[in-house]
Scaffold this motif. Structure first.
Motif, PDB file in Angstrom:
ATOM      1  N   ARG A  76      31.016  38.739  35.478  1.00 11.93           N
ATOM      2  CA  ARG A  76      31.514  39.856  36.364  1.00 11.93           C
ATOM      3  C   ARG A  76      33.274  39.140  36.553  1.00 11.93           C
ATOM      4  O   ARG A  76      34.048  40.118  36.376  1.00 11.93           O
ATOM      5  N   ALA A  77      33.272  38.100  36.745  1.00 11.63           N
ATOM      6  CA  ALA A  77      34.533  37.508  37.272  1.00 11.63           C
ATOM      7  C   ALA A  77      35.500  37.793  36.099  1.00 11.63           C
ATOM      8  O   ALA A  77      36.834  37.989  36.166  1.00 11.63           O
ATOM      9  N   ALA A  78      34.832  37.311  34.774  1.00  7.59           N
ATOM     10  CA  ALA A  78      36.058  37.422  33.699  1.00  7.59           C
ATOM     11  C   ALA A  78      36.251  38.875  33.297  1.00  7.59           C
ATOM     12  O   ALA A  78      37.293  39.148  33.005  1.00  7.59           O
ATOM     13  N   ILE A  79      35.514  39.839  33.598  1.00  7.86           N
ATOM     14  CA  ILE A  79      35.682  41.098  33.373  1.00  7.86           C
ATOM     15  C   ILE A  79      36.875  41.628  34.515  1.00  7.86           C
ATOM     16  O   ILE A  79      37.838  42.386  33.993  1.00  7.86           O
ATOM     17  N   GLU A  80      36.690  41.198  35.571  1.00 11.35           N
ATOM     18  CA  GLU A  80      37.624  41.683  36.635  1.00 11.35           C
ATOM     19  C   GLU A  80      38.869  41.312  36.370  1.00 11.35           C
ATOM     20  O   GLU A  80      39.692  41.875  36.651  1.00 11.35           O
ATOM     21  N   ARG A  81      39.070  40.120  35.834  1.00  6.25           N
ATOM     22  CA  ARG A  81      40.527  39.445  35.339  1.00  6.25           C
ATOM     23  C   ARG A  81      41.133  40.532  34.222  1.00  6.25           C
ATOM     24  O   ARG A  81      42.354  40.203  34.206  1.00  6.25           O
ATOM     25  N   LEU A  82      40.343  41.239  33.462  1.00  6.69           N
ATOM     26  CA  LEU A  82      41.045  42.229  32.947  1.00  6.69           C
ATOM     27  C   LEU A  82      41.358  43.226  33.179  1.00  6.69           C
ATOM     28  O   LEU A  82      42.140  44.115  32.321  1.00  6.69           O
ATOM     29  N   LEU A  83      41.364  43.594  34.461  1.00  5.47           N
ATOM     30  CA  LEU A  83      41.455  44.816  35.054  1.00  5.47           C
ATOM     31  C   LEU A  83      42.748  44.842  35.760  1.00  5.47           C
ATOM     32  O   LEU A  83      43.466  43.738  35.833  1.00  5.47           O
TER      33      LEU A  83
ATOM     34  N   ALA B 108      40.816  45.881  44.744  1.00  6.17           N
ATOM     35  CA  ALA B 108      39.799  46.755  45.252  1.00  6.17           C
ATOM     36  C   ALA B 108      38.191  46.475  44.813  1.00  6.17           C
ATOM     37  O   ALA B 108      37.263  46.827  45.469  1.00  6.17           O
ATOM     38  N   SER B 109      38.030  45.561  44.069  1.00  7.45           N
ATOM     39  CA  SER B 109      36.942  44.964  43.615  1.00  7.45           C
ATOM     40  C   SER B 109      36.485  43.810  44.395  1.00  7.45           C
ATOM     41  O   SER B 109      36.437  42.670  44.380  1.00  7.45           O
TER      42      SER B 109
ATOM     43  N   PHE C 294      32.747  46.896  42.276  1.00  7.91           N
ATOM     44  CA  PHE C 294      32.082  45.559  42.491  1.00  7.91           C
ATOM     45  C   PHE C 294      30.721  45.568  41.769  1.00  7.91           C
ATOM     46  O   PHE C 294      30.093  45.043  41.020  1.00  7.91           O
ATOM     47  N   ALA C 295      29.914  46.858  42.321  1.00  9.48           N
ATOM     48  CA  ALA C 295      28.579  46.925  41.783  1.00  9.48           C
ATOM     49  C   ALA C 295      28.652  47.448  40.340  1.00  9.48           C
ATOM     50  O   ALA C 295      27.737  47.013  39.239  1.00  9.48           O
TER      51      ALA C 295
END
Length: 256
Positions: A3-10, A17-18, A25-26
């Motif tokens: 999840r953290a790796a996907i979040e860094r791509l946003l 907001a995550s 986040f969900a």
């Protein structure tokens, strides 16, 4: 992907907001769960192509990769396997070796032994039938004749005909068994016991047959006379040589 790796791509606004408890986040948590199985496969992708590590359902696909798909009874994926999975794995592991020796007696014998798990196959080429192959199957592999026929048809040279027979079956090409010592040997002309070739004399243990009337018997060979004696006969009196008389001289009664 975590999840953290996907979040860094946003974008930065979405990253702020995550936060835990938010909808974003969900969603990222669900995305991580969906990626987990595929990432596990990619992490161990070399196992898919290893003969003894691939999943059971993938072994049939690998069998076609190494051109051994003729051992499969049906191309349908839902059909039961024609061989145990362990033997299919052996064929895949030796696929390159079998392809190198395809069309030779060694290659065919190796493929048959790997597919059936039985040794003792005999490959013969009859002298009176050139370019014809007879594959003799040991009795332990009698239940796999259909599989053996498919392997023989795929492994033999294209210009050679072949047949599959069980070891122990009567074969007209086999030589007859040796006759028993108590049984008389058949004659060369009639093939019946007790008869012999007329040119070789009468049969052993039988009286000579008299010639039929009107057909004279064969003349007996001439017998050479015995050589003349060269010395005195044994047991007989020797004859003395003739006496030599002296020459005549003057008589005693006549005057000298």
């Amino acid at each position: 992907m975590r999840r953290a790796a996907i979040e860094r791509l946003l974008p930065a606004a979405y990253q702020r907001a995550s936060v835990p408890g938010s909808v974003l986040f969900a969603l990222l948590e669900v995305m991580e769960a969906l990626h987990a199985p595929d990432e596990a496969v990619l992490a161990d992708v070399d196992a898919l192509f290893a003969p003894y590590r691939a999943p059971d359902g993938f072994v049939g696909y690998l069998t076609r990769w190494v051109a051994m798909d003729h051992v499969l009874a049906s191309p349908r994926p839902d059909a039961p396997p024609a061989l145990p999975v362990g033997r299919l794995r052996d064929l895949v592991a030796h696929g390159a070796h079998l392809a190198r020796w395809r069309g030779t007696p060694y290659g065919m014998r190796s493929a048959l032994e790997l597919a059936t798990g039985v040794t003792g196959f005999v490959l013969d080429e009859p002298a009176d039938r050139p370019f014809h192959l007879v594959v003799r199957v040991p009795p332990a592999a009698a239940g796999s004749l259909a599989l053996i026929s498919r392997i023989v048809a795929a492994e033999k040279p294209a210009a050679v005909t072949a047949e599959v027979v069980l070891l122990g079956d009567a074969d007209p090409a086999d030589p007859p068994a040796d006759p028993s010592p108590d049984q008389p040997a058949p004659g060369p002309a009639t093939g019946q016991p007790g008869y012999a070739d007329p040119a070789a004399g009468a049969a052993i243990g039988r009286h000579p047959v008299d010639p039929e009337p009107g057909h004279p018997a064969d003349p007996e060979p001439p017998v050479d006379p015995p050589p003349p004696p060269t010395g005195p006969a044994v047991g007989r009196a020797s004859v003395p040589p003739p006496r030599t008389l002296p020459p005549p001289g003057p008589s005693a009664e006549e005057p000298s």
